[in-house]
Design a protein around this motif. Structure first.
Motif, PDB file in Angstrom:
ATOM      1  N   ALA A   1       0.827  -1.206   0.000  1.00  0.00           N
ATOM      2  CA  ALA A   1       0.000   0.000   0.000  1.00  0.00           C
ATOM      3  C   ALA A   1       0.866   1.263   0.000  1.00  0.00           C
ATOM      4  O   ALA A   1       0.597   2.214  -0.743  1.00  0.00           O
ATOM      5  N   ARG A   2       1.894   1.276   0.818  1.00  0.00           N
ATOM      6  CA  ARG A   2       2.770   2.459   0.874  1.00  0.00           C
ATOM      7  C   ARG A   2       3.533   2.628  -0.434  1.00  0.00           C
ATOM      8  O   ARG A   2       3.705   3.746  -0.922  1.00  0.00           O
ATOM      9  N   GLN A   3       3.985   1.519  -1.004  1.00  0.00           N
ATOM     10  CA  GLN A   3       4.733   1.592  -2.258  1.00  0.00           C
ATOM     11  C   GLN A   3       3.877   2.128  -3.396  1.00  0.00           C
ATOM     12  O   GLN A   3       4.366   2.862  -4.268  1.00  0.00           O
ATOM     13  N   ARG A   4       2.582   1.789  -3.363  1.00  0.00           N
ATOM     14  CA  ARG A   4       1.680   2.162  -4.462  1.00  0.00           C
ATOM     15  C   ARG A   4       0.791   3.355  -4.142  1.00  0.00           C
ATOM     16  O   ARG A   4      -0.060   3.726  -4.946  1.00  0.00           O
ATOM     17  N   GLY A   5       0.984   3.976  -2.957  1.00  0.00           N
ATOM     18  CA  GLY A   5       0.198   5.133  -2.590  1.00  0.00           C
ATOM     19  C   GLY A   5      -1.264   4.819  -2.373  1.00  0.00           C
ATOM     20  O   GLY A   5      -2.142   5.624  -2.704  1.00  0.00           O
ATOM     21  N   ARG A   6      -1.551   3.677  -1.790  1.00  0.00           N
ATOM     22  CA  ARG A   6      -2.926   3.237  -1.548  1.00  0.00           C
ATOM     23  C   ARG A   6      -3.212   3.177  -0.055  1.00  0.00           C
ATOM     24  O   ARG A   6      -2.289   3.231   0.762  1.00  0.00           O
ATOM     25  N   PRO A   7      -4.486   3.064   0.347  1.00  0.00           N
ATOM     26  CA  PRO A   7      -4.842   3.157   1.768  1.00  0.00           C
ATOM     27  C   PRO A   7      -4.232   2.033   2.613  1.00  0.00           C
ATOM     28  O   PRO A   7      -4.548   0.860   2.425  1.00  0.00           O
ATOM     29  N   VAL A   8      -3.394   2.410   3.569  1.00  0.00           N
ATOM     30  CA  VAL A   8      -2.791   1.446   4.480  1.00  0.00           C
ATOM     31  C   VAL A   8      -3.856   0.792   5.359  1.00  0.00           C
ATOM     32  O   VAL A   8      -3.713  -0.354   5.802  1.00  0.00           O
TER      33      VAL A   8
END
Length: 587
Positions: free
Chosen positions: A513-520
């Motif tokens: 999620a952090r790598q792809r800018g998505r909701p953790v």
């Protein structure tokens, strides 16, 4: 407790399976773990009605995976193989994951399989056809040392003798002998003998050649800051004491790893960093960079370990330190699995058993009267600042669980058959070779219960308290292995580090999620074990274990451990469900 047969064996040798059973006994096998199957019903009858169900005694299991895991755990303590019987192709397929795990662990194990009639005209409709394979060993051949499918009693005796020698010879690993059903069930019309097995014993462990030994001794003599990496090693007390004596004779710093079983006292002054964990540590990197000689005694994943500590891929920019690497593990590499790990650079390669090299080096050093241990600058020891126990003011997480267990085990004969993800390195206070038996080398899930049952079986009758500490995912996949402990009345304890999640995969999803800018916040979807929460205690009670209420604090865990220890001391089996806050330790 072994089930007794009536009559108690000693019948005449009449059937093909009788001589196979006698061969297994002659080789010294004490147990054979199995789930019954018609493909080896002949052997089963011979074990019960010819041998009387002892030497080997049957260890009845509820799943073939557990049979192999129990044999794996047994060998970790006993340092000898247990036999396992698997039913036809379906049993091999069931057990394949734990066979792979035993392969990665380099555990000795004699696996007896079976197939339906090779002669098609002798097969019963349907069932014999689906349980017959042309090359059953192909299912697991890539992660065993050797296999065979003999078709006569004489050939079967030879196959079992060869398999036993191969599985016990380093590097150890599972072997597989597939017995054709007709061969087992055919009445003998001739004399078939089990030979004197002393003529087929295993060779001595390989030692270092004289020239190589001299090179290592010279390197140690010249070293000012040597570091000894002790990886795979024998559980024998003499081998343990030799490692300590060698380190003291050299004045060398010692490192061990939580990947492998305890092989050196972690609180010894020369072991002044805690055991190596899953992630690199700055102090480890600093220590290795200061070393002018690194000696690896079958260190698991030497190249990966050094790459993480030196910050360079070892095949591209090897560590600048002089390296000695002792191992015979290369003989196990076959190209199918990558369990051999990255290829380490080394200045001196020693093709020898690591404990043999320790013994040789110790003898050489003691013979040289002018040898003086190196003097190292005094540094603090990790155990001096490690918590002596849990902190009641902190949340009950994996760290507090570990510190509670570590404090409880101090001064007691406790064997940790397994430890879970999140176990802090500074809770690893091991003083004997049986204090900790290592991880599961294949990264499998569902093996912890079986490993603990097998270890407890090997320790039955000793003064040691066997404890398996595993995660809830591992427990839930392997819980039925506990039935075998109850059935055989094997004393043991299980502690489940229960975070109600496949938490290791939550960590991976957070990284994605952090790598792809998505909701953790979505990391727990598809990971949580709730609604309903699995009944950890109830599942153990169904297997014949005792238990108390779920614990949610260090104080409650301490009380549960004392209660559990009393139950085990009385010959019982106890489960503790420790509900912890998710998270892994960085200590």
């Amino acid at each position: 407790m072994t089930e007794k047969s009536t009559p108690a064996g000693n019948t005449p040798v009449v059937w093909g399976s009788d001589v196979i059973a006698e061969t297994i006994r002659a080789l010294g096998y004490r147990f054979i773990a199995l789930v019954p199957g018609s493909s080896f019903r002949g052997l089963h009858d011979s074990l019960v009605n010819h041998l009387g169900n002892h030497d080997p005694s049957m260890v009845v299991c509820l799943h073939e995976e557990h049979a192999v895991s129990i044999a794996d755990g047994f060998s970790r303590v006993a340092q000898e193989p247990m036999a396992v019987a698997l039913h036809a192709n379906v049993g091999v397929m069931h057990a394949s994951m734990t066979i792979f795990n035993a392969w990665c662990d380099r555990r000795p194990m004699l696996i007896i399989g079976a197939t339906g009639p090779v002669d098609a005209r002798k097969r019963r409709p349907w069932i014999d056809w689906i349980h017959t394979s042309k090359d059953q060993g192909a299912l697991i051949r890539n992660f065993i040392k050797w296999d065979d499918q003999p078709t006569s009693p004489e050939a079967a005796i030879e196959a079992v003798l060869r398999a036993d020698q191969i599985t016990r010879t380093a590097p150890a690993g599972p072997v597989y002998v597939c017995l054709e059903v007709e061969m087992q069930e055919t009445a003998l019309d001739r004399t078939v003998k089990v030979p004197d097995i002393r003529r087929f014993n295993i060779p001595e462990a390989p030692a270092a050649p004289a020239d190589t030994l001299k090179k290592v001794v010279n390197a140690l003599r010249e070293a000012k800051s040597p570091v000894l990496l002790f990886g795979r090693g024998s559980r024998e007390s003499a081998a343990w004491q030799n490692r300590v004596a060698l380190a003291e004779a050299l004045g060398a710093t010692v490192m061990t790893t939580l990947h492998n079983a305890a092989c050196f006292p972690t609180e010894h002054p020369l072991h002044h960093l805690p055991p190596v964990g899953e992630r690199p540590d700055a102090a480890e990197s600093a220590l290795l960079r200061q070393a002018d000689l690194i000696v690896s005694f079958d260190w698991h994943d030497l190249a990966g370990f050094l790459s993480a500590r030196f910050g360079e891929m070892q095949t591209q920019t090897p560590a600048p330190t002089h390296i000695v690497h002792c191992s015979v593990d290369g003989f196990a590499a076959n190209g199918w699995s990558m369990d051999h790990q990255a290829f380490p650079a080394a200045d001196i390669r020693v093709l020898a058993d690591p404990d043999s090299l320790v013994r040789q080096l110790l003898a050489e050093i003691r013979a040289q009267k002018d040898w003086t241990p190196v003097t190292r600058k005094a540094t603090g020891h990790w155990a001096d600042t490690a918590p002596a126990g849990p902190d009641a003011g902190l949340p009950f997480n994996s760290e507090q669980l570990a510190f509670t267990l570590s404090a409880f085990s101090r001064g007691k004969d406790v064997t940790f058959a397994r430890l879970p993800f999140g176990w802090p390195r500074i809770a690893s206070r091991f003083t004997t070779p049986l204090d900790f038996l290592g991880k599961d080398g294949g990264g499998a899930v569902g093996t912890g219960t079986g490993h603990t049952v097998g270890a407890a079986l090997a320790l039955q009758g000793s003064s040691r308290l066997t404890i398996g500490v595993i995660g809830d995912g591992d427990y839930l996949m392997g819980v039925n292995a506990l039935w075998t402990a109850s059935h055989m009345k094997i004393p043991m304890m299980m502690v489940v580090a229960n975070n109600r999640s496949y938490y290791n995969d939550e960590v991976h999803q957070e990284r994605m999620a952090r790598q792809r800018g998505r909701p953790v916040e979505n990391k727990g979807i598809g990971q949580k074990l709730n609604d309903p929460a699995p009944d950890i205690v109830g599942l153990a009670l169904c297997q014949g274990f005792e238990a108390g209420e779920t614990v949610g604090s260090a104080e409650e865990l301490q009380r549960a451990l004392e209660k559990g220890a009393a139950a085990v001391a009385a010959g019982g089996r106890y489960i503790i469900d420790a509900l912890i806050i998710p998270g892994y330790s960085d200590k």
